[in-house]
Design a protein around this motif. Structure first.
Motif, PDB file in Angstrom:
ATOM      1  N   ARG A 284       0.187  -6.657  -2.959  1.00  0.00           N
ATOM      2  CA  ARG A 284       0.084  -6.267  -1.553  1.00  0.00           C
ATOM      3  C   ARG A 284      -0.478  -4.858  -1.418  1.00  0.00           C
ATOM      4  O   ARG A 284      -1.185  -4.544  -0.454  1.00  0.00           O
ATOM      5  N   GLN A 285      -0.186  -3.967  -2.368  1.00  0.00           N
ATOM      6  CA  GLN A 285      -0.774  -2.635  -2.340  1.00  0.00           C
ATOM      7  C   GLN A 285      -2.292  -2.713  -2.439  1.00  0.00           C
ATOM      8  O   GLN A 285      -3.009  -1.991  -1.732  1.00  0.00           O
ATOM      9  N   VAL A 287      -4.201  -5.107  -1.475  1.00  0.00           N
ATOM     10  CA  VAL A 287      -4.770  -5.668  -0.244  1.00  0.00           C
ATOM     11  C   VAL A 287      -4.738  -4.662   0.899  1.00  0.00           C
ATOM     12  O   VAL A 287      -5.692  -4.539   1.672  1.00  0.00           O
ATOM     13  N   MET A 288      -3.642  -3.917   1.027  1.00  0.00           N
ATOM     14  CA  MET A 288      -3.467  -3.015   2.162  1.00  0.00           C
ATOM     15  C   MET A 288      -4.085  -1.649   1.949  1.00  0.00           C
ATOM     16  O   MET A 288      -4.239  -0.889   2.912  1.00  0.00           O
ATOM     17  N   ARG A 289      -4.440  -1.303   0.733  1.00  0.00           N
ATOM     18  CA  ARG A 289      -4.946   0.030   0.441  1.00  0.00           C
ATOM     19  C   ARG A 289      -6.213   0.315   1.243  1.00  0.00           C
ATOM     20  O   ARG A 289      -7.208  -0.415   1.159  1.00  0.00           O
ATOM     21  N   GLY A 290      -6.163   1.374   2.062  1.00  0.00           N
ATOM     22  CA  GLY A 290      -7.316   1.765   2.864  1.00  0.00           C
ATOM     23  C   GLY A 290      -7.498   0.949   4.130  1.00  0.00           C
ATOM     24  O   GLY A 290      -8.412   1.239   4.913  1.00  0.00           O
ATOM     25  N   ARG A 291      -6.660  -0.046   4.378  1.00  0.00           N
ATOM     26  CA  ARG A 291      -6.804  -0.889   5.570  1.00  0.00           C
ATOM     27  C   ARG A 291      -5.657  -0.706   6.553  1.00  0.00           C
ATOM     28  O   ARG A 291      -5.877  -0.645   7.761  1.00  0.00           O
ATOM     29  N   SER A 292      -4.436  -0.663   6.041  1.00  0.00           N
ATOM     30  CA  SER A 292      -3.285  -0.573   6.931  1.00  0.00           C
ATOM     31  C   SER A 292      -2.117   0.057   6.186  1.00  0.00           C
ATOM     32  O   SER A 292      -1.992  -0.087   4.965  1.00  0.00           O
ATOM     33  N   ARG A 293      -1.283   0.771   6.935  1.00  0.00           N
ATOM     34  CA  ARG A 293      -0.074   1.346   6.362  1.00  0.00           C
ATOM     35  C   ARG A 293       1.183   0.627   6.828  1.00  0.00           C
ATOM     36  O   ARG A 293       2.272   0.928   6.355  1.00  0.00           O
TER      37      ARG A 293
END
Length: 479
Positions: A284-285, A287-293
């Protein structure tokens, strides 16, 4: 029927005796009316107070709910406020909230700034006098609660030199309650029971790790199944995935194992489960890196909730290798999982640092019945020994405890009791969407598992063999 009649007679007698001053006034006025040739009005005035007590007693016995809402609660709260205004100066002085002045040596008493009542809670807003601190007010809360006949008390700071004392005047948590079968899709918070004022207790889960500490028989199972059962509809819909670790042989989790996508019942299976959950975080890190927190659950990408029954077995009482690896994995999950939709709820009896070395990584704590005041301070912190006296909880109230949220606020609560029949019913109605399967060492760690200790009475399972590709013969062998 006889018990109701006896209750009505007792209430009528007690309320009539308490109103003896009003009865004397009515007798004087009634006699004056009789002397003035108003005999009917005089007799009515003389019997006014007993008649009113009789009406209240019958009403309270026949319909206690309506009586409490319409009249009883209002009269009781009014009496509380009147008593506090009348006795505050004396009570504050006796409880150590008076400081002497320098010139005339007269005492300055902590000022009562406001009084509010709601339900069974009496709230006092108190400002410290010159020479006093908020800590002085905190230390006097228990004495003030005792003086006014409160069942329990809580105190919180609301401003410079100002505290708010919440006195529970009537105990509403004595009677246990059983929850209905849940139907709502809950992903961020669950209703677990009641607060001390009778309002629903809603525990926030989203972005939080929760540590539940309590002695044996304190009611940890009520919170365990309150969380799992209320999340079961969302788990069935694919919005939440439940993971369970029960290292007491699966006695607790096996009753409702159908709600869980993954269950571990021995040490090595628990390690594999923790590795799988950590792999979810790693994926999940990426996938979410740079896109959403901020993670938002969806049917294809659910939130993950790990429930660990008896954490100490995994972090202290297992073999050294298992303890080291499990502690490392748990610390990584606790530090990295909150923002990624991975929450941990752990239950433990022994709160010592040697047993739960990652206590500070849990963002909210629930203290059920504990053995001593030192354990209460150990679990909640040095400042909460008097604010949340978990060591004073009665043994006859399993599921009762104190919640310290991440903002430092304290709540006195009691969880609903979940019978085995209700747990089985919820597991049958809302089974986990992923079927329980046996462990396969070749399975990717990101896939759900159902892991359990082998049955000692069952014959060993045949070992799976991978078919080999026929070997091509050498030229010398062909010759």
């Amino acid at each position: 029927m006889l018990s109701r009649l006896g209750s009505a007679i007792w209430l009528f007698a007690s309320w009539t005796v308490r109103s003896w001053r009003a009865i004397l006034v009515c007798l004087v006025i009634g006699n004056l009316l009789v002397i003035a040739d108003h005999e009917a009005a005089g007799v009515a005035v003389q019997w006014l107070v007993p008649a009113w007590s009789l009406v209240r007693a019958v009403w309270n016995t026949a319909s206690p709910l309506t009586y409490e809402v319409v009249l009883g609660g209002r009269l009781r709260r009014r009496a509380w406020r009147r008593r506090v205004r009348k006795e505050w100066a004396r009570v504050a002085q006796r409880c150590g909230l008076a400081s002497p002045r320098e010139k005339d040596e007269r005492q300055t008493i902590a000022r009562l700034s406001g009084i509010q009542t709601s339900g069974n809670i009496l709230t006092l807003r108190v400002r410290a006098a010159v020479g006093q601190t908020v800590d002085d007010l905190d230390r006097a809360v228990e004495a003030i609660a005792t003086a006014f006949g409160a069942q329990s008390a809580e105190c919180r700071r609301v401003g410079p030199g100002m505290v708010e004392m919440n006195l529970t005047m009537r105990e509403l948590l004595h009677e246990p309650t059983t929850p209905p079968v849940p139907h709502d899709l809950e992903t961020e918070a669950v209703d677990l029971g009641r607060r001390s004022d009778g309002s629903p207790w809603r525990l926030e889960l989203n972005g939080r790790h929760t540590l539940v500490v309590g002695r044996s028989g304190a009611g940890k199972g009520s919170i365990f199944w309150g969380i799992a059962g209320n999340l079961a509809p969302a788990a069935h819909a694919g919005l939440v995935r439940l993971w369970g670790i029960d290292l007491k042989g699966g006695v607790e989790v096996a009753v409702g194992a159908g709600m869980f996508s993954a269950v571990a019942m021995d040490e090595h299976s628990a390690l594999r489960l923790l590795k799988s959950l950590h792999q979810v975080i790693v994926e999940r890190q990426a996938v979410m890196r740079g896109r959403s927190r901020l993670f938002e659950p969806s049917p294809g990408d659910p939130s993950h909730v790990l429930l660990i029954d008896e954490l100490a077995v995994l972090t202290a009482y297992a073999s050294r290798d298992v303890v080291n690896e499990a502690s490392t994995l748990l610390k990584r999950i606790l530090t990295q999982g909150r923002a990624l939709g991975v929450m941990v709820v752990a239950f433990v009896q022994d709160p010592r640092k040697e047993t739960v070395g990652m206590r500070e990584l849990f963002t909210q704590t629930i203290a059920l019945r504990l053995a001593s005041s030192s354990e209460t301070r150990m679990v909640l912190g040095d400042g909460y020994g008097d604010l949340a006296p978990a060591h004073r909880i009665d043994r006859t109230m399993p599921g009762a405890g104190y919640v310290v949220r991440d903002d430092g606020a304290v709540e006195r609560v009691r969880a609903d009791f979940w019978p085995d029949d209700v747990i089985r019913m919820v597991a049958e109605i809302y089974p986990a969407p992923v079927p329980s399967v046996d462990v396969d060492e070749d399975r990717p760690v990101s896939e759900p598992l159902f892991v359990a200790p082998p049955d000692a009475d069952a014959p060993p399972a045949p070992r799976r063999r991978t078919p080999r590709t026929p070997r091509k013969p050498k030229d010398s062998e062909v010759a």
